[in-house]
Design a protein around this motif. Structure first.
Motif, mmCIF file in Angstrom:
data_model
loop_
_atom_site.group_PDB
_atom_site.id
_atom_site.type_symbol
_atom_site.label_atom_id
_atom_site.label_comp_id
_atom_site.label_asym_id
_atom_site.label_seq_id
_atom_site.Cartn_x
_atom_site.Cartn_y
_atom_site.Cartn_z
ATOM 1 N N GLY A 146 0.803 -1.219 0.000
ATOM 2 C CA GLY A 146 0.000 0.000 0.000
ATOM 3 C C GLY A 146 0.835 1.269 0.000
ATOM 4 O O GLY A 146 0.433 2.296 0.556
ATOM 5 N N ILE A 147 2.006 1.212 -0.618
ATOM 6 C CA ILE A 147 2.917 2.354 -0.713
ATOM 7 C C ILE A 147 2.906 2.882 -2.149
ATOM 8 O O ILE A 147 2.811 2.108 -3.097
ATOM 9 N N THR A 148 3.020 4.202 -2.300
ATOM 10 C CA THR A 148 3.092 4.799 -3.625
ATOM 11 C C THR A 148 4.503 5.309 -3.893
ATOM 12 O O THR A 148 5.025 6.130 -3.139
ATOM 13 N N LEU A 149 5.117 4.786 -4.945
ATOM 14 C CA LEU A 149 6.401 5.297 -5.398
ATOM 15 C C LEU A 149 6.137 6.549 -6.240
ATOM 16 O O LEU A 149 5.249 6.543 -7.093
ATOM 17 N N CYS A 150 6.898 7.608 -6.000
ATOM 18 C CA CYS A 150 6.695 8.861 -6.721
ATOM 19 C C CYS A 150 8.004 9.300 -7.361
ATOM 20 O O CYS A 150 8.933 9.745 -6.673
#
Length: 270
Positions: A146-150
């Protein structure tokens, strides 16, 4: 709008003191640079990760995520000619996802310009391919956690690999993942030929994070960049994520940087 601040602004302060001051100043979140804690996130114990997570509760401030993720992590490089270095970096991005999740963060900001420059003699298309392969496992791990790489487009003065929001969007779209987006940074957008509000509108909904600073490398309100049209564009597209203060010149001191930045942002976004 939710406002955050990067912890390296509080140079020499403990993380607990930094988080408490940020909360007191009115910030909703703090963004953590792992190099302020250890050389590699793999050196940060599970007990320390839990302590950081608990600090978020006791100080009343959210941990929005992590940034400057390859600084001081020697031996990491997104698109290096050496396959072993790329493999090590692939694994380290998975380690970063785990660390971010363990401390309660949700976003990983990927800038680190010195660890992604296209090396001499390497064709840009080849560097693009290598970087794409480097991210594959961590994108899958991010989906699981549930992590977003940006991914952060940066100016040509900082790196020769992915300099515009348009390029960054094209890169992340290869993965067809809701957990791989881009971040927009005011300082970086100042290097593009388009007005910042236009970049914001054209980049939506592909960005999931926003850095507030000035082209003079100081905080919002410390330079000539007018944030009113920026705020209007963010509201227009419906962005409700974090607007996080990141600076690179610290001469005013952490208290002044933190307080004056959020005062300016709140006036601008009201």
């Amino acid at each position: 709008m939710k406002f955050g601040i990067c912890n390296e602004i509080f140079q020499g302060w403990s993380l607990e003191k930094s988080m408490a001051y940020a909360a007191q100043a009115g910030y909703d979140a703090i963004e953590i640079a792992p190099f302020t804690l250890a050389k590699y996130v793999t050196e940060i114990s599970s007990a320390e990760r839990q302590r950081i997570r608990e600090l978020s509760k006791t100080t009343g401030i959210t941990i929005s995520g992590i940034h400057w993720v390859l600084v001081q992590a020697e031996g990491m490089y997104l698109n290096h000619t050496d396959a072993e270095i790329r493999l090590r970096t692939t694994q380290y991005f998975c380690d970063l996802v785990d660390f971010c999740s363990d401390i309660g963060g949700k976003s990983i900001i990927i800038g680190s310009p010195k660890q992604r420059n296209v090396l001499p003699g390497v064709e840009p298309q080849q560097a693009w391919h290598w970087a794409t392969e480097t991210f594959r496992h961590s994108v899958n791990r991010a989906e699981d956690k549930g992590i977003t790489l940006c991914l952060e487009p940066l100016s040509p003065a900082e790196t020769n690999f992915i300099n515009t929001a348009e390029e960054a969007i094209r890169f992340v779209q290869q993965f067809k993942s809701h957990n791989f987006k881009i971040i927009l940074d005011v300082k970086a957008m100042c290097s593009e030929s388009k007005p910042i509000p236009q970049i914001i509108r054209e980049s939506w909904p592909h960005f999931a994070y926003f850095h507030a600073n000035d082209c003079n490398l100081k905080g919002p309100g410390f330079g000539d960049v007018d944030f009113k049209p920026i705020a209007a564009a963010l509201k227009e597209v419906g962005y409700t994520g974090f607007v996080s203060v990141e600076v690179f010149k610290f001469e005013e001191g952490p208290e002044t940087i933190a307080t004056k930045s959020i005062e300016y942002l709140k006036r601008t976004f009201e």
